[in-house]
Design a protein around this motif. Structure first.
Motif, mmCIF file in Angstrom:
data_model
loop_
_atom_site.group_PDB
_atom_site.id
_atom_site.type_symbol
_atom_site.label_atom_id
_atom_site.label_comp_id
_atom_site.label_asym_id
_atom_site.label_seq_id
_atom_site.Cartn_x
_atom_site.Cartn_y
_atom_site.Cartn_z
ATOM 1 N N GLY A 271 0.846 -1.195 0.000
ATOM 2 C CA GLY A 271 0.000 0.000 0.000
ATOM 3 C C GLY A 271 0.876 1.238 0.000
ATOM 4 O O GLY A 271 2.106 1.145 0.024
ATOM 5 N N SER A 272 0.218 2.416 -0.007
ATOM 6 C CA SER A 272 0.983 3.659 -0.141
ATOM 7 C C SER A 272 1.473 4.166 1.213
ATOM 8 O O SER A 272 1.152 3.600 2.245
ATOM 9 N N GLY A 273 2.226 5.272 1.144
ATOM 10 C CA GLY A 273 2.677 5.926 2.369
ATOM 11 C C GLY A 273 4.179 5.922 2.505
ATOM 12 O O GLY A 273 4.864 5.161 1.827
ATOM 13 N N PRO A 274 4.693 6.775 3.393
ATOM 14 C CA PRO A 274 6.135 6.925 3.535
ATOM 15 C C PRO A 274 6.830 5.657 4.010
ATOM 16 O O PRO A 274 6.268 4.888 4.796
ATOM 17 N N PHE A 275 8.031 5.464 3.505
ATOM 18 C CA PHE A 275 8.828 4.283 3.834
ATOM 19 C C PHE A 275 10.291 4.726 3.656
ATOM 20 O O PHE A 275 10.882 4.534 2.592
ATOM 21 N N PRO A 276 10.858 5.338 4.689
ATOM 22 C CA PRO A 276 12.162 6.002 4.544
ATOM 23 C C PRO A 276 13.286 5.099 4.047
ATOM 24 O O PRO A 276 14.129 5.551 3.284
ATOM 25 N N THR A 277 13.312 3.828 4.449
ATOM 26 C CA THR A 277 14.450 2.982 4.068
ATOM 27 C C THR A 277 14.148 2.130 2.828
ATOM 28 O O THR A 277 14.829 1.145 2.557
ATOM 29 N N GLU A 278 13.115 2.527 2.086
ATOM 30 C CA GLU A 278 12.711 1.719 0.923
ATOM 31 C C GLU A 278 13.848 1.576 -0.093
ATOM 32 O O GLU A 278 14.606 2.519 -0.346
ATOM 33 N N LEU A 279 13.927 0.386 -0.669
ATOM 34 C CA LEU A 279 14.925 0.104 -1.710
ATOM 35 C C LEU A 279 14.218 0.064 -3.058
ATOM 36 O O LEU A 279 13.197 -0.618 -3.211
ATOM 37 N N TYR A 280 14.778 0.770 -4.015
ATOM 38 C CA TYR A 280 14.173 0.789 -5.348
ATOM 39 C C TYR A 280 15.058 0.034 -6.348
ATOM 40 O O TYR A 280 14.839 0.094 -7.539
ATOM 41 N N ASP A 281 16.079 -0.643 -5.828
ATOM 42 C CA ASP A 281 17.082 -1.230 -6.724
ATOM 43 C C ASP A 281 16.967 -2.759 -6.779
ATOM 44 O O ASP A 281 16.009 -3.359 -6.275
ATOM 45 N N GLU A 282 17.953 -3.364 -7.341
ATOM 46 C CA GLU A 282 18.016 -4.813 -7.515
ATOM 47 C C GLU A 282 17.976 -5.540 -6.159
ATOM 48 O O GLU A 282 17.354 -6.594 -6.018
ATOM 49 N N THR A 283 18.617 -4.939 -5.133
ATOM 50 C CA THR A 283 18.622 -5.564 -3.807
ATOM 51 C C THR A 283 17.193 -5.672 -3.254
ATOM 52 O O THR A 283 16.796 -6.699 -2.704
ATOM 53 N N GLY A 284 16.411 -4.584 -3.438
ATOM 54 C CA GLY A 284 15.018 -4.601 -2.983
ATOM 55 C C GLY A 284 14.232 -5.699 -3.682
ATOM 56 O O GLY A 284 13.414 -6.405 -3.070
ATOM 57 N N GLU A 285 14.504 -5.866 -4.961
ATOM 58 C CA GLU A 285 13.827 -6.882 -5.761
ATOM 59 C C GLU A 285 14.231 -8.284 -5.281
ATOM 60 O O GLU A 285 13.387 -9.184 -5.164
ATOM 61 N N GLN A 286 15.509 -8.427 -4.971
ATOM 62 C CA GLN A 286 16.009 -9.726 -4.489
ATOM 63 C C GLN A 286 15.354 -10.111 -3.160
ATOM 64 O O GLN A 286 14.968 -11.253 -2.953
ATOM 65 N N ILE A 287 15.219 -9.116 -2.272
ATOM 66 C CA ILE A 287 14.575 -9.382 -0.972
ATOM 67 C C ILE A 287 13.115 -9.777 -1.190
ATOM 68 O O ILE A 287 12.617 -10.721 -0.577
ATOM 69 N N ARG A 288 12.453 -9.074 -2.115
ATOM 70 C CA ARG A 288 11.040 -9.382 -2.388
ATOM 71 C C ARG A 288 10.902 -10.820 -2.886
ATOM 72 O O ARG A 288 10.041 -11.575 -2.441
ATOM 73 N N GLU A 357 5.788 13.872 10.612
ATOM 74 C CA GLU A 357 5.585 13.397 9.235
ATOM 75 C C GLU A 357 6.911 12.932 8.664
ATOM 76 O O GLU A 357 7.930 13.609 8.834
ATOM 77 N N LEU A 358 6.878 11.791 7.993
ATOM 78 C CA LEU A 358 8.106 11.297 7.355
ATOM 79 C C LEU A 358 8.179 11.878 5.948
ATOM 80 O O LEU A 358 7.879 11.221 4.964
ATOM 81 N N THR A 359 8.549 13.141 5.875
ATOM 82 C CA THR A 359 8.579 13.815 4.570
ATOM 83 C C THR A 359 9.881 13.483 3.835
ATOM 84 O O THR A 359 10.784 12.868 4.386
ATOM 85 N N LYS A 360 9.963 13.958 2.611
ATOM 86 C CA LYS A 360 11.151 13.701 1.775
ATOM 87 C C LYS A 360 12.402 14.370 2.352
ATOM 88 O O LYS A 360 13.524 13.946 2.077
ATOM 89 N N GLU A 361 12.216 15.446 3.160
ATOM 90 C CA GLU A 361 13.391 16.136 3.742
ATOM 91 C C GLU A 361 14.023 15.313 4.852
ATOM 92 O O GLU A 361 15.104 15.641 5.337
ATOM 93 N N ILE A 362 13.297 14.287 5.293
ATOM 94 C CA ILE A 362 13.833 13.451 6.369
ATOM 95 C C ILE A 362 14.434 12.203 5.748
ATOM 96 O O ILE A 362 13.717 11.380 5.185
ATOM 97 N N THR A 363 15.763 12.068 5.835
ATOM 98 C CA THR A 363 16.390 10.923 5.174
ATOM 99 C C THR A 363 17.050 10.016 6.218
ATOM 100 O O THR A 363 17.599 10.495 7.210
ATOM 101 N N PRO A 364 16.985 8.719 5.983
ATOM 102 C CA PRO A 364 17.569 7.806 6.971
ATOM 103 C C PRO A 364 19.089 7.813 6.899
ATOM 104 O O PRO A 364 19.659 7.905 5.817
ATOM 105 N N LEU A 365 19.708 7.704 8.048
ATOM 106 C CA LEU A 365 21.168 7.565 8.108
ATOM 107 C C LEU A 365 21.451 6.075 8.266
ATOM 108 O O LEU A 365 20.955 5.439 9.210
ATOM 109 N N LEU A 366 22.209 5.527 7.342
ATOM 110 C CA LEU A 366 22.402 4.072 7.309
ATOM 111 C C LEU A 366 23.765 3.658 7.845
ATOM 112 O O LEU A 366 24.748 4.381 7.692
ATOM 113 N N ARG A 367 23.810 2.489 8.455
ATOM 114 C CA ARG A 367 25.084 1.816 8.748
ATOM 115 C C ARG A 367 25.060 0.504 7.992
ATOM 116 O O ARG A 367 23.989 -0.063 7.726
#
Ligand code: GDP
Ligand code: IMO
Ligand code: MG
Length: 419
Positions: A271-288, A357-367
């Protein structure tokens, strides 16, 4: 006493599987909110079942299964689910008790859900279209029809009055429908529901508590879909948090012992809505692909992304989680490297909790960290690879709560008790 098991992310964390695993420790398993928007998967000896309304304790007789007052019931789905379980040899009707206060989903609730979604342009909620929102609106608007109303002599009038109201609400929408397609099945399912065991479930559950019975409350959806605390308005229409177990079953907070909070080693959202750590790449596809991340209710592909620790900690706090359960670590085993968010970068600085609100200006810091090798054959704590063990410790340190169970695969048998 009553223990609660609920999701800490956006649903589909593996609640069904773990409730099934834990049921032998309890006398009663009770669903307390949501409805057929839920899809809880249980795999026993390779055989898969998906439950939408019936509590996931149903595969462990003689446990009693209760559908609490906080649940919204679609009689057609319930009938289908019971008949299919019975066909598979599961004894349901003698063990299933339904609250007379639970609200009913009418065919017109589903039409309203669909009309409202189709009228939204770019801001669709991505509802499961099961009529959840409109049914809870009628509940809080004090118009709803309840299971207990089935014994009323004027039951048909109650139904028709509500349908008339819905038809008026549907009028302004540019939305075509034919209600007669659904009504026959609906009324047959109402008769079926009328033949089931309907009870004062708050009394039943409190009597059970007073006679030292053990109850497991089974949540649906997840904390980030909670109507108050989730990513509003991209949420469901009930309180998915621990507090929902009190209002959805009629049990007082003092009876709650443990709160099991369940989360995936990564995140998904359908469904829709904010998902800050979303993956749009091949890795996201592999996990799916590797995680079989397709909705158990709608079949929609689930969005995938990294574990989000600020949201997880927020969920742990809101629910008063006492025991964490991590699922699907096996899905990450094939990846060379994995990541997790430890904070958000916001225009005002670094944040380690959930913002308004998890807006676009809020970006996750990853390790980043190395992943682990195949863990499907792990059967004892000693066999857990060091990298996974470090990941577990990292989550425990961040959230301040221990991980009690590790799920290593979808089957009932693939579960490891850590403590
Ligand atoms: P629920 O809504 O929280 O009950 O979760 P769903 O049933 O919608 O989705 C969880 C999916 O993951 C189902 O297909 C389960 O069979 C599967 N599953 C549960 N635990 C694990 C696990 O530890 N590893 C893997 N690979 N799959 C799991
Ligand atoms: P389980 O119990 C995942 C999502 C929908 C949509 C939003 C609102 O299986 O974890 P609704 O139909 O409730 O009005 O939809 O909530 N959603 C779920 N996502 N798992 C669920 O349940 C869900 N139930 C609802 O996709 O984004
Ligand atoms: Mg699900």
């Amino acid at each position: 006493m009553i223990d609660v098991l609920l999701g800490l992310q956006w649903g589909d964390e593996g609640k069904g599987k773990i409730v099934d695993v834990l049921t032998p420790e309890y006398d009663i398993v009770a669903r307390y909110q949501g409805g057929p928007n839920a899809g809880h998967t249980i795999i026993i000896d390779g055989k898969k079942s998906v439950l939408h309304l019936i509590p996931s304790g149903i595969f462990h007789p003689p446990s009693i299964c209760v559908i609490g007052n906080g649940v919204v019931i679609d009689p057609v789905t319930l009938k289908k689910e019971i008949l299919s379980l019975e066909e598979a040899g599961v004894e349901v009707r003698s063990r299933l008790l339904i609250s007379e206060r639970a609200h009913l989903i009418l065919p017109t609730h589903k039409l309203l859900d669909a009309a409202s979604e189709s009228a939204k342009k770019g801001d669709k909620i991505g509802s499961t279209l099961k009529g959840i929102g409109p049914t809870y609106m009628d509940k809080t608007g004090r118009n709803g029809m309840r299971v207990g109303d089935l014994t009323r002599k004027d039951r048909l009038d109650v139904y028709h009055n509500l349908v008339q109201k819905h038809l008026r609400l549907l009028r302004p929408y540019d939305f075509e429908f034919d209600l007669s397609l659904y009504e026959k099945d609906f009324h047959e399912a109402l008769d079926f529901l009328a033949s089931l065991k309907k009870i004062n479930s708050e009394q039943f559950l409190n009597d059970a508590l007073n006679s030292s019975k053990k109850i497991l409350a089974e949540g649906a959806q997840g904390t980030m879909l909670d109507i108050d605390f989730g990513t509003y308005p991209f949420v469901t229409s009930s309180n998915t948090t621990t507090a929902g177990a009190c209002t959805g079953l009629g049990v007082a907070p003092k009876h709650i012992r443990k709160v099991y909070g369940i989360f995936k080693a990564y995140c998904t959202r359908v469904g829709s809505g904010p998902f800050p750590t979303e993956l749009y790449d091949e890795t996201g596809e592999q996990i799916r692909k590797s995680g079989g991340e397709f909705g158990a209710t709608t079949g929609r592909p689930r969005r995938t992304g990294w574990l989000d620790l600020p949201l997880l900690k927020y969920a742990v706090t809101l629910n008063g989680v006492t025991d964490l359960i991590m699922t699907k670590a096996d899905v990450l085993a094939f990846l060379p490297q994995i990541s997790y968010a430890w904070a958000y970068q916001t225009p005002d600085g670094i944040l380690e909790t959930c913002p308004f609100e998890l807006t676009k200006e809020i970006t996750p810091l990853l390790r980043h960290t190395n992943s682990w090798e195949d863990i499907s054959g792990v059967s004892s704590v000693e066999q857990i690879p060091q990298t996974l063990s470090d990941y577990i410790k990292m989550v425990e340190k961040y959230t301040g709560q221990n991980i009690t169970y590790l799920s290593l695969g979808p089957d009932r048998s693939q579960t490891l008790k850590l403590r």
